[in-house]
Design a protein around this motif. Structure first.
Motif, mmCIF file in Angstrom:
data_model
loop_
_atom_site.group_PDB
_atom_site.id
_atom_site.type_symbol
_atom_site.label_atom_id
_atom_site.label_comp_id
_atom_site.label_asym_id
_atom_site.label_seq_id
_atom_site.Cartn_x
_atom_site.Cartn_y
_atom_site.Cartn_z
ATOM 1 N N ALA A 76 0.841 -1.206 0.000
ATOM 2 C CA ALA A 76 0.000 0.000 0.000
ATOM 3 C C ALA A 76 0.868 1.245 0.000
ATOM 4 N N ASP A 77 0.321 2.301 -0.619
ATOM 5 C CA ASP A 77 0.968 3.615 -0.669
ATOM 6 C C ASP A 77 0.318 4.489 0.393
ATOM 7 N N LEU A 78 1.113 5.010 1.302
ATOM 8 C CA LEU A 78 0.527 5.759 2.416
ATOM 9 C C LEU A 78 0.646 7.265 2.204
ATOM 10 N N PHE A 89 -3.467 5.144 -0.643
ATOM 11 C CA PHE A 89 -3.885 5.766 -1.907
ATOM 12 C C PHE A 89 -2.642 6.079 -2.714
ATOM 13 N N HIS A 90 -2.680 5.789 -4.012
ATOM 14 C CA HIS A 90 -1.459 5.933 -4.806
ATOM 15 C C HIS A 90 -1.187 7.344 -5.316
ATOM 16 N N ASP A 91 -2.150 7.924 -6.044
ATOM 17 C CA ASP A 91 -1.863 9.191 -6.740
ATOM 18 C C ASP A 91 -1.884 10.362 -5.753
ATOM 19 N N THR A 169 6.025 4.989 2.010
ATOM 20 C CA THR A 169 5.767 6.402 2.272
ATOM 21 C C THR A 169 5.750 7.081 0.895
ATOM 22 N N LYS A 170 4.560 7.447 0.445
ATOM 23 C CA LYS A 170 4.397 7.966 -0.926
ATOM 24 C C LYS A 170 4.543 9.482 -0.909
ATOM 25 N N ARG A 171 5.407 10.003 -1.781
ATOM 26 C CA ARG A 171 5.708 11.446 -1.831
ATOM 27 C C ARG A 171 5.906 12.005 -0.411
ATOM 28 N N LEU A 214 9.173 -1.853 4.947
ATOM 29 C CA LEU A 214 8.960 -0.436 4.639
ATOM 30 C C LEU A 214 9.697 -0.110 3.352
ATOM 31 N N GLN A 215 9.080 0.713 2.524
ATOM 32 C CA GLN A 215 9.653 1.019 1.200
ATOM 33 C C GLN A 215 9.453 2.493 0.903
ATOM 34 N N THR A 216 10.432 3.043 0.197
ATOM 35 C CA THR A 216 10.319 4.434 -0.208
ATOM 36 C C THR A 216 11.259 4.721 -1.373
ATOM 37 N N PHE A 217 10.854 5.683 -2.221
ATOM 38 C CA PHE A 217 11.747 6.176 -3.268
ATOM 39 C C PHE A 217 12.674 7.263 -2.717
ATOM 40 N N SER A 218 12.340 7.773 -1.531
ATOM 41 C CA SER A 218 13.012 8.960 -1.002
ATOM 42 C C SER A 218 14.151 8.564 -0.057
ATOM 43 N N ALA A 326 11.297 -6.484 -7.362
ATOM 44 C CA ALA A 326 11.116 -5.633 -8.544
ATOM 45 C C ALA A 326 9.653 -5.246 -8.749
ATOM 46 N N TYR A 327 9.444 -4.039 -9.279
ATOM 47 C CA TYR A 327 8.093 -3.554 -9.579
ATOM 48 C C TYR A 327 8.001 -3.175 -11.047
ATOM 49 N N THR A 328 6.869 -3.342 -11.691
ATOM 50 C CA THR A 328 5.693 -4.136 -11.318
ATOM 51 C C THR A 328 5.566 -5.193 -12.406
HETATM 52 O O1 G3P Z 1 6.111 0.367 -4.296
HETATM 53 C C1 G3P Z 1 6.604 -0.368 -5.383
HETATM 54 C C2 G3P Z 1 5.868 0.135 -6.517
HETATM 55 O O2 G3P Z 1 4.550 0.179 -6.054
HETATM 56 C C3 G3P Z 1 6.337 1.488 -6.897
HETATM 57 O O3 G3P Z 1 5.527 2.016 -7.809
HETATM 58 O O4 G3P Z 1 4.146 3.919 -8.308
HETATM 59 O O5 G3P Z 1 3.114 1.713 -7.960
HETATM 60 O O6 G3P Z 1 3.998 2.956 -6.037
HETATM 61 P P1 G3P Z 1 4.124 2.671 -7.492
#
Ligand code: G3P
Ligand code: CA
Length: 375
Positions: A76-78, A89-91, A169-171, A214-218, A326-328
């Protein structure tokens, strides 16, 4: 081609992919050793935004289905509401997957963070799926609400299978302090401590040390997650472009004038081996146990990105003591080729398909599981 012959070829292809995946699992992969040392299943089946091929992403329908089909993790995207509640929620905005334009026409382009939970709960986060994917539409998807993290945890705890939580942790730059907010919720719900075992034969990730990943791009957020939850496994998601991994081409997608993002990124290359090494070294030095690189799909897929799972990249990552999720990945062909390249787990919209390839098929089909849950 006749329908019967085409089905036969499809079945043969599927069985071949299953054999290849299972034989690539047979040796003692370095990623397996690294994953199991952290209490993380290998290979890991991570239900990306829930079972989001068959149900609207990040809704109760998608997460219940992912749990019941047997996924190891619910991904999940938090993000955080204006009144401080964590939601899945993703976007950044609500336009793509809700009816925000109907309910709040003047606020449709505002970020999720400007809405209170009560305002968000009025939105329909399911009907877009029925319109976009009519062949998988169900009347009961209409009106599904956005979920809080607490409601997601209720779902993870609520079935016979006990999957883990794979939380992003999304954005995070939009949500200062989200790392400690997350810690507080996980602590309050008892997910930072040992948990009871699931019944025998059921998915039992939630009782182990890898119950939360836990995952993050940041990079900043990874450091904060490491400070607040040092014992929880983490991965650094790998991406490309401004602020992320540098590409060989100096022209960004935005500046390219192109409209097909997947096609643009399919042609891109990492600037150098040194650039890739710098990111994996940084991840390792700042507490990550793995990386989450993007994948270029062989079949058309809007979630196809740049190929960051080339064999040399995977070798370099394993050599540094990091596993690879790896995604996705959503097709049997991609599962097969990437497993051979040494990927240790997949974010997938189709957990059921991957579980079948791993010889862990759900005894109950998707349709029956959705019906059982009232959809
Ligand atoms: O979190 C891994 C993958 O979900 C990254 O892409 O944009 O779907 O969150 P996104
Ligand atoms: Ca994500």
């Amino acid at each position: 081609m006749r329908q019967g012959a085409s089905n036969t070829f499809r079945v043969i292809g599927f069985l071949l992919a299953t054999c290849l995946i299972q034989s690539s699992q047979a040796g003692q992969s370095p990623g397996r050793v690294l994953s199991e040392a952290a209490g993380i299943p290998w290979p890991a089946v991570i239900a990306h935004r829930g079972a989001s091929y068959d149900a609207p992403e990040e809704t109760a329908a998608a997460f219940r289905l992912a749990r019941d089909v047997g996924a190891d993790y619910l991904e999940a995207d938090l993000q955080r509401t204006r009144d401080g509640v964590l939601v899945a929620f993703h976007d950044t905005t609500l336009e793509r997957t809700t009816n925000v334009r109907e309910l709040y026409p003047d606020r449709a382009r505002e970020p999720l963070s400007s809405f209170t939970l009560a305002e968000l709960k009025r939105l329909d986060a399911g009907s877009w799926f029925n319109k976009t994917y009519p062949q998988r539409a169900r009347p009961a998807f209409s009106g599904l609400p956005i979920l809080t993290l607490d409601e997601l945890i209720d779902i993870a705890e609520g079935g016979v299978n006990r999957p883990g939580l794979y939380l992003e942790t999304k954005r995070p730059e939009l949500f200062p302090g989200i790392e400690t907010d997350l810690q507080r919720v996980l602590e309050r719900r008892g997910w930072l401590d040992p948990r009871p075992h699931a019944p025998s034969g059921a998915v039992d990730v939630a009782s182990g040390r890898g119950r939360v990943v836990l995952q993050t791009f940041s990079r900043g957020s990874l450091e904060l997650l490491q400070q607040s939850m040092p014992d929880v496994p983490k991965i650094l998601l790998l991406s490309f472009g401004d602020g992320y991994m540098a590409m060989r081409s100096a022209v960004s997608f935005e500046a390219s004038g192109e409209t097909d993002e997947a096609a643009f990124y399919a042609r891109q290359e990492v600037k150098s081996e040194a650039e890739f090494a710098a990111w994996t070294d940084w991840a390792k030095a700042h507490g990550a146990l793995g990386t989450g690189p993007s994948v270029l799909s062989r079949e058309p897929d809007p979630q196809s990105y740049m190929d960051l799972v080339k064999p040399w990249m995977n070798r370099m990552t394993h050599d540094r003591g990091l596993f690879i999720h790896a995604y996705t990945v959503n097709s049997a062909k991609d599962f097969e080729s990437l497993a051979k390249r040494g990927v240790d787990g997949f974010f997938t919209n189709r957990a059921d398909l991957l579980l079948s390839l791993y010889n862990r098929p759900s005894p109950v089909g998707i349709d029956a599981l959705l019906r059982r849950n009232g959809y």
